[in-house]
Design a protein around this motif. Sequence first.
Motif, PDB file in Angstrom:
ATOM      1  N   LEU A  66       0.725  -1.161  -0.171  1.00  0.00           N
ATOM      2  CA  LEU A  66       0.021   0.136  -0.006  1.00  0.00           C
ATOM      3  C   LEU A  66       0.922   1.309   0.041  1.00  0.00           C
ATOM      4  CD1 LEU A  66      -2.640  -0.748   2.638  1.00  0.00           C
ATOM      5  CD2 LEU A  66      -2.944  -0.574  -0.007  1.00  0.00           C
ATOM      6  N   VAL A  67       2.130   1.362   0.554  1.00  0.00           N
ATOM      7  CA  VAL A  67       2.725   2.347   0.794  1.00  0.00           C
ATOM      8  C   VAL A  67       3.982   2.628  -0.022  1.00  0.00           C
ATOM      9  CG1 VAL A  67       2.268   2.516   3.277  1.00  0.00           C
ATOM     10  CG2 VAL A  67       4.428   1.564   2.629  1.00  0.00           C
ATOM     11  N   LEU A  68       4.125   1.566  -0.970  1.00  0.00           N
ATOM     12  CA  LEU A  68       5.326   1.567  -1.896  1.00  0.00           C
ATOM     13  C   LEU A  68       4.972   1.406  -3.112  1.00  0.00           C
ATOM     14  CD1 LEU A  68       7.698  -0.465   0.278  1.00  0.00           C
ATOM     15  CD2 LEU A  68       7.716   1.837  -0.109  1.00  0.00           C
ATOM     16  N   ASN A  69       3.558   0.961  -3.599  1.00  0.00           N
ATOM     17  CA  ASN A  69       3.173   0.724  -5.057  1.00  0.00           C
ATOM     18  C   ASN A  69       2.959   2.019  -5.507  1.00  0.00           C
ATOM     19  OD1 ASN A  69       1.244   0.140  -7.187  1.00  0.00           O
ATOM     20  ND2 ASN A  69       1.665  -2.068  -6.691  1.00  0.00           N
ATOM     21  N   THR A  70       3.407   2.636  -6.423  1.00  0.00           N
ATOM     22  CA  THR A  70       3.208   4.139  -6.875  1.00  0.00           C
ATOM     23  C   THR A  70       1.570   4.006  -7.620  1.00  0.00           C
ATOM     24  OG1 THR A  70       4.283   3.472  -9.083  1.00  0.00           O
ATOM     25  CG2 THR A  70       5.543   4.871  -7.241  1.00  0.00           C
ATOM     26  N   LYS A  71       1.069   3.054  -8.185  1.00  0.00           N
ATOM     27  CA  LYS A  71      -0.148   2.967  -8.872  1.00  0.00           C
ATOM     28  C   LYS A  71      -1.222   2.921  -7.799  1.00  0.00           C
ATOM     29  CE  LYS A  71       1.173   0.571 -12.871  1.00  0.00           C
ATOM     30  NZ  LYS A  71       1.137  -0.662 -13.902  1.00  0.00           N
ATOM     31  N   LEU A  72      -1.176   2.362  -6.525  1.00  0.00           N
ATOM     32  CA  LEU A  72      -2.113   2.482  -5.614  1.00  0.00           C
ATOM     33  C   LEU A  72      -1.850   3.509  -5.055  1.00  0.00           C
ATOM     34  CD1 LEU A  72      -1.846  -1.178  -4.023  1.00  0.00           C
ATOM     35  CD2 LEU A  72      -3.665  -0.416  -5.075  1.00  0.00           C
ATOM     36  N   LEU A  73      -0.811   4.117  -4.815  1.00  0.00           N
ATOM     37  CA  LEU A  73      -0.874   5.443  -4.089  1.00  0.00           C
ATOM     38  C   LEU A  73      -1.320   6.816  -4.984  1.00  0.00           C
ATOM     39  CD1 LEU A  73       3.015   5.588  -2.875  1.00  0.00           C
ATOM     40  CD2 LEU A  73       1.060   5.314  -1.585  1.00  0.00           C
ATOM     41  N   ASN A  74      -1.413   6.589  -6.388  1.00  0.00           N
ATOM     42  CA  ASN A  74      -2.227   7.373  -7.256  1.00  0.00           C
ATOM     43  C   ASN A  74      -3.579   7.441  -6.887  1.00  0.00           C
ATOM     44  OD1 ASN A  74      -1.375   9.364  -8.914  1.00  0.00           O
ATOM     45  ND2 ASN A  74      -2.015   8.333 -10.781  1.00  0.00           N
ATOM     46  N   LEU A  75      -4.072   6.219  -6.947  1.00  0.00           N
ATOM     47  CA  LEU A  75      -5.415   5.779  -6.512  1.00  0.00           C
ATOM     48  C   LEU A  75      -5.978   6.365  -5.140  1.00  0.00           C
ATOM     49  CD1 LEU A  75      -6.088   2.214  -7.822  1.00  0.00           C
ATOM     50  CD2 LEU A  75      -6.915   4.546  -8.989  1.00  0.00           C
ATOM     51  N   ILE A  76      -5.153   6.266  -4.254  1.00  0.00           N
ATOM     52  CA  ILE A  76      -5.328   6.738  -2.787  1.00  0.00           C
ATOM     53  C   ILE A  76      -5.466   8.075  -2.677  1.00  0.00           C
ATOM     54  CG2 ILE A  76      -4.359   6.632  -0.433  1.00  0.00           C
ATOM     55  CD1 ILE A  76      -3.249   4.166  -0.804  1.00  0.00           C
ATOM     56  N   ARG A  77      -4.589   8.674  -3.145  1.00  0.00           N
ATOM     57  CA  ARG A  77      -4.588  10.375  -3.149  1.00  0.00           C
ATOM     58  C   ARG A  77      -5.816  10.948  -3.960  1.00  0.00           C
ATOM     59  NH1 ARG A  77      -0.481  13.411  -7.551  1.00  0.00           N
ATOM     60  NH2 ARG A  77      -0.937  12.147  -9.201  1.00  0.00           N
ATOM     61  N   PHE A  78      -6.320  10.364  -5.199  1.00  0.00           N
ATOM     62  CA  PHE A  78      -7.517  10.800  -5.608  1.00  0.00           C
ATOM     63  C   PHE A  78      -8.787  10.494  -4.852  1.00  0.00           C
ATOM     64  CE2 PHE A  78      -4.970  10.721  -9.643  1.00  0.00           C
ATOM     65  CZ  PHE A  78      -5.144  12.208  -9.992  1.00  0.00           C
ATOM     66  N   ALA A  79      -8.615   9.238  -4.252  1.00  0.00           N
ATOM     67  CA  ALA A  79      -9.691   8.867  -3.346  1.00  0.00           C
ATOM     68  C   ALA A  79      -9.911  10.040  -2.173  1.00  0.00           C
ATOM     69  CB  ALA A  79      -9.588   7.491  -2.727  1.00  0.00           C
ATOM     70  N   MET A  80      -8.797  10.145  -1.698  1.00  0.00           N
ATOM     71  CA  MET A  80      -8.843  11.448  -0.340  1.00  0.00           C
ATOM     72  C   MET A  80      -9.138  12.790  -0.941  1.00  0.00           C
ATOM     73  SD  MET A  80      -5.241  10.364   1.469  1.00  0.00           S
ATOM     74  CE  MET A  80      -5.607  11.039   2.877  1.00  0.00           C
ATOM     75  N   MET A  81      -8.893  12.984  -2.299  1.00  0.00           N
ATOM     76  CA  MET A  81      -9.479  14.205  -2.587  1.00  0.00           C
ATOM     77  C   MET A  81     -10.839  14.254  -2.885  1.00  0.00           C
ATOM     78  SD  MET A  81      -6.485  15.690  -5.262  1.00  0.00           S
ATOM     79  CE  MET A  81      -6.027  14.401  -6.113  1.00  0.00           C
TER      80      MET A  81
END
Length: 490
Positions: free
Chosen positions: A93-108
Amino acid sequence: MQPATSPGSHDRRGAGRADDRVANRADDRAARVRFRRALTLMLMTLVLPGSAQLVAGRRDVGRIAMRVWFATLGTLVLLAAISWVWHGVALELVLNTKLLNLIRFAMMILAVGWAALFIDAWRLGQPLTLFRRQRLTAVGVNGLLCFTVAGALLFGSHLVTVHRDFILANFGNGPSADPSAGRYNVLLLGGDAGAGRTGLRPDSITVASIDADSGRTVLVGLPRNLAKFRFAKESVMAEQFPDGFNCDGCYLNGVSTWAMDNTELFGKSKNPGVEATIEAVEGITDLEISYWAMVNLEGFKDVVDAFGGVELTVRQPIPVGGLGSDVTGYIKPGTRRLNGHDALWFARAREGSDDYSRMARQKCVMQALASQVSPTDLIAHYGELTKAGSAMVQTNLPGSELKNFMQLALKAKDQKISTVSIVPPAINTGDPDLAKIKKMVADGIARAEGEGPKPGKKKAGKAQTINGGSLGTRNEGYQANESDDLASAC
């Protein structure tokens, strides 16, 4: 003379004023009820998004919001439970850049949606029916809740973006390397950036040989003044120096400089100095280098400071400065927490000692950081680390391998670290026995895997000899340079 009043007129006026007071009190009570209702709707939105809309009649909106909230909360709880059992999930969760991209958009999206629910809850509270002071209070409370919650989510999204950009900027995107003989061999270069120098000069050279399954680590230290060595077979440097690097003034830390002066030999390589140093280290140790990392020693200070310092045992006063500059002070003896400035000088000081004592102290710093830094520390100081790390580390470790190496680091945290160093008295660095060096490295790794012969014990009377801040002497050997348990030697 006052005119006479008709009978009963006083009673009628008094009754009217009483009715007005009763009506006003009723209006006040109704306004207070509406005010409390408005505040309750806002607090309901804070605790359970969508609940205000549900009780106020906007059931479709309320149901959708609550479903999203419960789905989000359930997902977080599930991921936390799984991560507690399987750390690999958290690392993914914290190292996969594709998942991080999804997480940041979900938070927005959550921030915008939650803010919209707060505004709607304020509208459902019928602010125009409130008294002016109540209306202003409701606006203030709603604004505070709205901006606090949405701001926290947007700031979290920003941190995720910073983390993602840090991974993309500081780690390679090349292919991953397979373990060699079951081990990852990572070349760690301590770069000394100074005025008038091109890039970073490798001033500290260590191979971290890491078991690909258990994480058990062996640190192989190579002195910067090693001479008359051979490069890996069929390498660029081996073609240029078929009889070995035995020219006048040719030492291991000069390989990088030679390569930077002859970059045309290395084709399109972005780091010919590092590439040439790898060819030298592979030829010396017979280890296949998987990845490399260049650490800027000046940036190292900021990293140590970000963690709040590192605890080290200082056995003798360590000078700050010297060897071409004035000694400006000393790091006092004792076991205590050193800040970044003092930890750096503990690792690099050479005034009043030799290179080999310095190498021993550097290994003690590595061991202290490996054992003392926890995942909690990484999270708590992540902002400072990303700033410091960007200036501190260059590496070709691909981002796709971060998860694997973080798992190995967690495994290695509670294990012993072994050391093997190519230093006197075992090796004459000016005219080394190359076959003996390779045997020393192979034996050290074999012992770490529980297969090799145990090293001979030092004489008891000399065990506590201290020179240059390290246990041992150049002639006896420094304990931290040759140990199956580095912590006990530091």
